[in-house]
Design an enzyme around this catalytic site. Sequence first.
Site, mmCIF file in Angstrom:
data_model
loop_
_atom_site.group_PDB
_atom_site.id
_atom_site.type_symbol
_atom_site.label_atom_id
_atom_site.label_comp_id
_atom_site.label_asym_id
_atom_site.label_seq_id
_atom_site.Cartn_x
_atom_site.Cartn_y
_atom_site.Cartn_z
ATOM 1 N N MET A 1 33.397 -4.018 50.062
ATOM 2 C CA MET A 1 33.963 -3.667 48.759
ATOM 3 C C MET A 1 35.477 -3.552 48.839
ATOM 4 O O MET A 1 36.018 -3.009 49.810
ATOM 5 C CB MET A 1 33.408 -2.323 48.272
ATOM 6 C CG MET A 1 31.948 -2.294 47.953
ATOM 7 S SD MET A 1 31.533 -0.699 47.196
ATOM 8 C CE MET A 1 29.753 -0.858 47.056
ATOM 9 N N ASP A 2 36.123 -4.053 47.806
ATOM 10 C CA ASP A 2 37.527 -3.747 47.626
ATOM 11 C C ASP A 2 37.637 -2.273 47.213
ATOM 12 O O ASP A 2 36.670 -1.696 46.702
ATOM 13 C CB ASP A 2 38.095 -4.658 46.538
ATOM 14 C CG ASP A 2 39.580 -4.438 46.326
ATOM 15 O OD1 ASP A 2 40.284 -4.176 47.308
ATOM 16 O OD2 ASP A 2 40.021 -4.519 45.167
ATOM 17 N N LYS A 3 38.783 -1.673 47.444
ATOM 18 C CA LYS A 3 38.949 -0.254 47.049
ATOM 19 C C LYS A 3 39.425 -0.131 45.606
ATOM 20 O O LYS A 3 38.739 0.426 44.748
ATOM 21 C CB LYS A 3 39.950 0.452 47.970
ATOM 22 C CG LYS A 3 40.211 1.919 47.569
ATOM 23 C CD LYS A 3 41.228 2.590 48.456
ATOM 24 C CE LYS A 3 42.638 2.189 48.087
ATOM 25 N NZ LYS A 3 43.105 2.795 46.820
ATOM 26 N N THR A 4 40.591 -0.699 45.329
ATOM 27 C CA THR A 4 41.231 -0.493 44.033
ATOM 28 C C THR A 4 40.459 -1.201 42.937
ATOM 29 O O THR A 4 40.265 -2.413 42.969
ATOM 30 C CB THR A 4 42.683 -1.005 44.078
ATOM 31 O OG1 THR A 4 43.369 -0.381 45.157
ATOM 32 C CG2 THR A 4 43.393 -0.686 42.775
ATOM 33 N N VAL B 1 32.241 -7.378 46.949
ATOM 34 C CA VAL B 1 32.457 -6.865 45.600
ATOM 35 C C VAL B 1 33.950 -6.643 45.413
ATOM 36 O O VAL B 1 34.574 -5.909 46.180
ATOM 37 C CB VAL B 1 31.698 -5.539 45.365
ATOM 38 C CG1 VAL B 1 31.820 -5.112 43.915
ATOM 39 C CG2 VAL B 1 30.231 -5.692 45.759
#
Length: 840
Positions: free
Chosen positions: A528-531, A729
């Site tokens: 997953m990306d964070k932002t 994601v």
Amino acid sequence: MVEQTDARAIAMGRWWRFKVRGLDCQNEVRLLKEVLVPLVGDEQRLSFQPKHGFLDIDVEAGIGVEAVIAAVSTTGMTAELLTANAFTEDKAEAGGCSSCSGEPTPVEQMLPDRPDSVIFKIQGMDCGDEVAVLKREVGPIVGLGNLSFDLINGRMSIAGASDALHHTEILKAVERTGMRAELWKEGVNSAGAQAEQRRRRIQAALTIASGVLVVAGFAIHARASGLAAVLHESLAREAHPPLLAMLAYSLAILSAVRYVAPKAVLAARRLRPDMNLLMIVAVAGALGIGQWFEAATVAFFFALALALEAWSLGRARRAVAALMDIAPDSARIRDAAGVEKDVPVADVAVGTQVIVPPGGKIPLDGRVVAGTSAVDQAPITGESVPVTVAQGATVFAGTINGMGAIEIVTTRPASDTTLARIVRMVGEAQSKRAPTEQWVERFARIYTPVVMALALAVFLVPPLLLGGSSAAWFYQALVLLVIACPCALVISTPVSIVAGLTGAARQGVLVKGGVHLETPARITAIAMDKTGTLTLGRPKVIELIPLGGRDELELLAVAAAIEARSEHPIARAILDAAAERGVDVVPAKAVTALPGKGVVGAIDGREAWVGSPGYLGERLGDAGDDALAVQLHRIAAAGLTGIIVGEAKSVIGLIAVGDAMRPEARQIVAQLHELGIAQIVMLTGDSRAPAEAIARETGVDEVHAELLPEQKVEAIERLVAQHNLVAMVGDGVNDAPAMARSGLGIAMGAIGSDAAIETADIALMQDDLSRLPWLIRHSRATLAVIRQNIGFSLTVKLVFAGLTLLGMASLWGAIAADVGASLLVVLNGMRLVGRDQRVR
């Protein structure tokens, strides 16, 4: 045919690039390697991008263009060299990866532009058998590799069929199958659609008439000969049915075979037996041995099966069409003279001012220019809570306005609204067949000939070797032919797939193909990306630390007054926090911005300021205390930004601002672990401190921070080496290379984002991370339904095959069981349309 092009083609780089139709996954890559490696000599001279259908071949391999095309055609796929324009578009679609690397892109030979595909609407295409027949008739004319079918929407697409002569030959070929074709264009209602509706009504009426006539013939027959004489299993009948009963049975058979006979005749002429021919043979055989009741019953039940298949496909089509029906047909516009009038949405140009009354549906995508309201976006995103909109907000066609009147300026035409694109992509997705669906089709191709051979053996072997009655075993062979019908098996899977796709779309999850609908069920790791994925993607006030005897509201009031006129993201976060706590903000006077440092202003004649930690030393010199430094260090260690608020020479408090974790993120990560996801990894370009802070709060297993796009790809490759299937994601734009490398790309918050919708395999249309575990459960439910349908269909057939070999089955019983199986698997598949967010 592809023209000879070597003489005029120019290789502008080291590689040829081909677009390969049918190149969707690693299975096709393996097939292509088998036929191409012997020609190029080294696998390193080949490069594949299955996600985008690209095949690159090193020019120095010395292989000719025609040899490549011929080799690819042996796999059932087709290849063509890309034109310069097509290459540019495809490169952009692929996420611009070539530009990321800075390397020269593989360049193609220069060919004349190939015409777009031509789409035909096919009347009477309701089953996989019809698709097979069309392939046999139309394939030799246009090339089998140029054909593709959308069974759910009843359409046939042909690449390169542009001239009128081609069209005439295609139409004649379709007519030979007993079906009819006409050119189809999106958004255009044709006379053929009305003819198709009439055909379905006639088919339904004839099926009902056949059933009534079977009952009437049975009643007459039973009255004359007795019920036992009609139903008994012995073939030694003492007499034919009464003439009136024979007439009723004959009319029942003629009504039932009206739409079967033309296809059966064609199959016989082509020496390509299909189920239509098998049914006609079974009916004729039953009549030949005096089984009038059973012949009529078989004909009726087969017609009923066809009608049920048409009904199930029609219901699936209506479920998809219902997505588009949520948008109104007309819009109230205000013209340049200020006059209001209602016009069809198709006639509304981009930039037109549209008035949406309270409670009305928004007709087109647009931007709010006047008014405030709450808009129910559930028809597009599945979000149950209305979204507040005001001037400047974006709204979407098909969503429902609340109690406030608003005016919008349209930003898209009716044919290109977010809703229209979703509908198109759901339709296109159906043609990208899932692995299970492909397996069923391959199985059916083998299964039917095997059963035909077995039926022949049942007819010949017992009388020859065991001295059995030829008539009795001929009857059992007919029963076996009837139960061999694979239509229930073949139709149940595509209906389940399209039901699953439609059910997902209704929940704001756009799945771009049956292959991607099945994939989430097999995910073992998620990156997953964070932002914007685990976090909200925008600054938010996380903590207020008042000092000097002040309270939180006073601290917020001073900071908000200084930042009241600013559009900086951190200023907006402070103003949002003030609004949430009900702080009455009075803008400061004589506000001066100090770039890179802070903002200074006057409140009630007193100087006040908001600044960064670096500005603190400049403002107070060495007057700052150690306690303040400790608080700033703590805020920085948590990955947050510390904002200092002061008056004159004193500090009145600190505000910690950061990219806030989504409130539901911890629960969603926990749910993913419960669903068996072994590893959840965060990939972010952000600094390590905030990334690790969010990871601790959410329960993410592993963190990789400060990554460039190519480093995210490397991290995905390491995950792929450890797990069977990895999903990525992200936002669908910045994370495009990592999404392309992963087994499944999932875009968050894709509503209104062209790039996100186009890039990802699956797009979560709204900013709702809870759709991710729902998607996995929905994918598993879809696979479970498909397996149930396949298992049930095969079980019914095996049971009746066994009964046939034991001489205990009857024709009408076999066809009744097959029709019942068809109906049950279709109804089971359609359950997927109604799965909602609460289903676990």
